[in-house]
Design a protein around this motif. Structure first.
Motif, PDB file in Angstrom:
ATOM      1  N   THR A  30     -28.530 -23.746 -55.466  1.00 14.91           N
ATOM      2  CA  THR A  30     -27.706 -24.647 -56.274  1.00 14.91           C
ATOM      3  C   THR A  30     -27.452 -25.880 -55.428  1.00 14.91           C
ATOM      4  N   TYR A  31     -28.116 -26.972 -55.796  1.00 16.88           N
ATOM      5  CA  TYR A  31     -28.040 -28.186 -54.999  1.00 16.88           C
ATOM      6  C   TYR A  31     -26.826 -29.017 -55.402  1.00 16.88           C
ATOM      7  N   LEU A  32     -26.279 -29.744 -54.457  1.00 19.20           N
ATOM      8  CA  LEU A  32     -25.161 -30.629 -54.730  1.00 19.20           C
ATOM      9  C   LEU A  32     -25.652 -31.831 -55.536  1.00 19.20           C
ATOM     10  N   VAL A  33     -24.918 -32.160 -56.596  1.00 24.55           N
ATOM     11  CA  VAL A  33     -25.212 -33.334 -57.418  1.00 24.55           C
ATOM     12  C   VAL A  33     -24.086 -34.343 -57.223  1.00 24.55           C
ATOM     13  N   VAL A  34     -24.439 -35.540 -56.785  1.00 18.99           N
ATOM     14  CA  VAL A  34     -23.459 -36.598 -56.547  1.00 18.99           C
ATOM     15  C   VAL A  34     -23.689 -37.685 -57.592  1.00 18.99           C
ATOM     16  N   ASP A  35     -22.707 -37.879 -58.475  1.00 13.02           N
ATOM     17  CA  ASP A  35     -22.841 -38.826 -59.579  1.00 13.02           C
ATOM     18  C   ASP A  35     -21.691 -39.830 -59.506  1.00 13.02           C
ATOM     19  N   GLY A  36     -22.007 -41.079 -59.228  1.00 11.37           N
ATOM     20  CA  GLY A  36     -20.957 -42.085 -59.136  1.00 11.37           C
ATOM     21  C   GLY A  36     -21.426 -43.302 -58.354  1.00 11.37           C
ATOM     22  N   PHE A  37     -20.483 -44.222 -58.107  1.00 12.48           N
ATOM     23  CA  PHE A  37     -20.833 -45.446 -57.388  1.00 12.48           C
ATOM     24  C   PHE A  37     -19.588 -46.010 -56.726  1.00 12.48           C
ATOM     25  N   LEU A  38     -19.804 -46.936 -55.815  1.00 12.16           N
ATOM     26  CA  LEU A  38     -18.710 -47.662 -55.173  1.00 12.16           C
ATOM     27  C   LEU A  38     -18.479 -48.957 -55.934  1.00 12.16           C
ATOM     28  N   ASN A  39     -17.259 -49.130 -56.427  1.00 11.61           N
ATOM     29  CA  ASN A  39     -16.931 -50.279 -57.271  1.00 11.61           C
ATOM     30  C   ASN A  39     -16.317 -51.385 -56.434  1.00 11.61           C
ATOM     31  N   GLY A  40     -16.982 -52.556 -56.451  1.00 13.64           N
ATOM     32  CA  GLY A  40     -16.485 -53.683 -55.692  1.00 13.64           C
ATOM     33  C   GLY A  40     -15.371 -54.442 -56.365  1.00 13.64           C
ATOM     34  N   SER A  44     -13.398 -46.761 -57.827  1.00  8.43           N
ATOM     35  CA  SER A  44     -14.632 -46.035 -57.550  1.00  8.43           C
ATOM     36  C   SER A  44     -14.431 -44.574 -57.950  1.00  8.43           C
ATOM     37  N   SER A  45     -15.437 -43.990 -58.559  1.00  7.39           N
ATOM     38  CA  SER A  45     -15.336 -42.611 -59.010  1.00  7.39           C
ATOM     39  C   SER A  45     -16.626 -41.867 -58.682  1.00  7.39           C
ATOM     40  N   ILE A  46     -16.484 -40.690 -58.110  1.00 10.75           N
ATOM     41  CA  ILE A  46     -17.630 -39.859 -57.767  1.00 10.75           C
ATOM     42  C   ILE A  46     -17.381 -38.455 -58.294  1.00 10.75           C
ATOM     43  N   ARG A  47     -18.364 -37.906 -58.973  1.00 10.52           N
ATOM     44  CA  ARG A  47     -18.255 -36.554 -59.521  1.00 10.52           C
ATOM     45  C   ARG A  47     -19.238 -35.642 -58.802  1.00 10.52           C
ATOM     46  N   LEU A  48     -18.746 -34.500 -58.358  1.00  9.35           N
ATOM     47  CA  LEU A  48     -19.574 -33.535 -57.627  1.00  9.35           C
ATOM     48  C   LEU A  48     -19.759 -32.280 -58.462  1.00  9.35           C
ATOM     49  N   THR A  49     -21.014 -31.910 -58.688  1.00  5.18           N
ATOM     50  CA  THR A  49     -21.338 -30.676 -59.395  1.00  5.18           C
ATOM     51  C   THR A  49     -22.465 -29.977 -58.664  1.00  5.18           C
ATOM     52  N   GLY A  86     -13.622 -31.762 -60.113  1.00  8.66           N
ATOM     53  CA  GLY A  86     -14.906 -32.203 -59.570  1.00  8.66           C
ATOM     54  C   GLY A  86     -15.016 -33.706 -59.477  1.00  8.66           C
ATOM     55  N   THR A  87     -13.980 -34.432 -59.939  1.00  7.86           N
ATOM     56  CA  THR A  87     -13.969 -35.894 -59.891  1.00  7.86           C
ATOM     57  C   THR A  87     -13.083 -36.378 -58.757  1.00  7.86           C
ATOM     58  N   TYR A  88     -13.575 -37.369 -58.028  1.00  9.73           N
ATOM     59  CA  TYR A  88     -12.853 -37.941 -56.891  1.00  9.73           C
ATOM     60  C   TYR A  88     -12.813 -39.457 -57.087  1.00  9.73           C
ATOM     61  N   THR A  89     -11.607 -40.032 -56.984  1.00 10.10           N
ATOM     62  CA  THR A  89     -11.462 -41.452 -57.279  1.00 10.10           C
ATOM     63  C   THR A  89     -10.814 -42.211 -56.119  1.00 10.10           C
ATOM     64  N   LEU A  90     -11.133 -43.485 -56.045  1.00  9.89           N
ATOM     65  CA  LEU A  90     -10.538 -44.391 -55.056  1.00  9.89           C
ATOM     66  C   LEU A  90     -10.131 -45.664 -55.783  1.00  9.89           C
ATOM     67  N   GLU A  91      -8.818 -45.844 -55.952  1.00  8.16           N
ATOM     68  CA  GLU A  91      -8.319 -47.033 -56.628  1.00  8.16           C
ATOM     69  C   GLU A  91      -8.026 -48.141 -55.613  1.00  8.16           C
TER      70      GLU A  91
END
Length: 380
Positions: A30-40, A44-49, A86-91
């Motif tokens: 079961t591989y880590l899936v990283v879905d998201g981006f760094l918002n300038g 920024s929001s990254i979801r890990l599944t 599973g969601t990680y955010t940086l405001e």
């Protein structure tokens, strides 16, 4: 990212004796899936599944209780907030355009992952989202943009559809706590929504100017759905890309949209820019990019479409049924039908004003929430 599993397995090639089942289909990894981006210019929001076998038929497992950090090439780091799903955010990360950052991830199991450094790009504004009737079968949407500095060159788009619709019947009665009472909420008027599932990219590297003129996005058929029946809205999101991220999405597009027979080009693994640190041989699914987001929304009203179009409501086969107050040999009572899932529409009265039956139908035909939401969108 949901389609990415198709990239991790080979095509199933049939034979006249037994079908060939690639080992990857039953692989335990079961591989880590990283879905998201760094918002300038925002959150920024990254979801890990985690990936799963295609035969599992389950939703992807989310990776919770991880530590996600963004680190600047010139120093400093910030930690994302774990939302618990599973969601990680940086405001307000104050990530600077033109600067390089990377993301580091440590899972609850103690496994470490890290992305390459990526530059934060400023996305040009969308000039126009347009549409036209195509072959009288539907409408084709396009996006246009440009960069006066000639520095973007690579673009990617996503979209969100929203449309207004009505169920077949207006219900003014509901069955609540074993009694028929006046309905207080409207379940006849709803809005449907969908997010893009395809990959839409464009490049101006072969042009003298950094101009995208009417790049085709989606086609909406006038007969395949009820999206154009009343009012339709399309929100387009635009992202500036680097040459590396553009190549990643272009290759992913080829993999997900060009699968055919065994004589067609076979799928290949698309290499992202996120790597295992604990185990460098471990595959990680995903590509981290950095950019700002530009959006533009348009509306299409039914009055703007050809008058001869007969857009379906998707409720053409719906019919009401009469459910008696008391059960008969032919029919169960209205209460029995309601307890079995039928939805009351309205009352049927005797000549003397007494309720003798209810008109009823299936939940699909009466309750529009089976296909959408009855909460009016804020932008509507």
């Amino acid at each position: 990212m949901k389609k990415y599993l198709a990239i991790l397995v080979s095509l199933i090639i049939g034979s006249c004796v037994d079908p060939y089942r690639p080992p990857a289909i039953s692989a335990p990894n079961t591989y880590l899936v990283v879905d998201g981006f760094l918002n300038g210019a925002g959150t920024s929001s990254i979801r890990l599944t985690r990936t799963q076998n295609l035969s599992d038929g389950k939703k992807p497992t989310v990776e919770t209780k991880a530590t996600v950090k963004v680190e600047g090439e010139k120093g400093g780091s910030q930690t994302f907030v774990d939302k618990g799903d599973g969601t990680y955010t940086l405001e307000n990360g104050n990530l600077q355009f033109g600067q390089k950052y990377r993301v580091s991830i440590k899972t609850a199991a103690g496994r470490n992952y890290q992305s390459d450094y990526v530059v934060i790009k400023k996305t040009p504004k969308i000039d126009e989202v347009s549409w036209k009737v195509l072959q009288n079968e539907g409408i084709q949407f396009y996006v246009s943009t440009h960069d006066e500095t000639n520095s973007t060159k690579y673009y990617r788009w996503e979209y969100e559809e929203t449309w207004e619709f009505y169920s077949a019947f207006y219900s003014r009665v509901e069955y609540l706590k074993k009694a028929f009472v006046t309905r207080m909420d409207d379940i006849n008027h709803c809005w449907g929504s969908l997010k893009s599932s395809g990959i839409f990219v464009g490049s101006t590297t072969q042009l003298t100017q950094d101009v995208i003129n009417k790049a085709p996005l989606l086609f909406v058929s006038r007969t395949a759905s009820n999206r154009l029946k009343y009012r339709y809205s399309l929100l387009v999101k635009q992202y500036a890309q680097t040459a590396e991220s553009f190549e990643y999405w272009q290759n992913l597009k080829k993999n997900t949209e060009s699968l055919g027979s065994i004589f067609d080009p076979q799928p290949f693994q698309v290499i992202g820019n996120i790597h295992g640190i604990t185990d460098p041989t471990e595959s990680v699914v995903g590509y981290l990019s950095g950019y700002s987001v530009e959006e533009k929304r348009i509306f299409v009203n039914s009055s703007e479409l050809p008058t001869e179009w007969n857009v379906p409501s998707m409720y053409e086969s719906c019919l009401p049924d009469t459910a008696p107050i008391n059960a008969t040999r032919e029919k169960p009572s209205a209460a029995q039908q309601a307890e079995s899932g039928a939805i009351p529409i309205d009352e049927i009265f005797s000549p003397f004003g007494a309720i003798i039956a209810y008109r009823m139908s299936s939940a699909y035909c009466v309750d529009c929430r089976t296909a959408g939401s009855n909460v009016r969108p804020s932008f509507w």
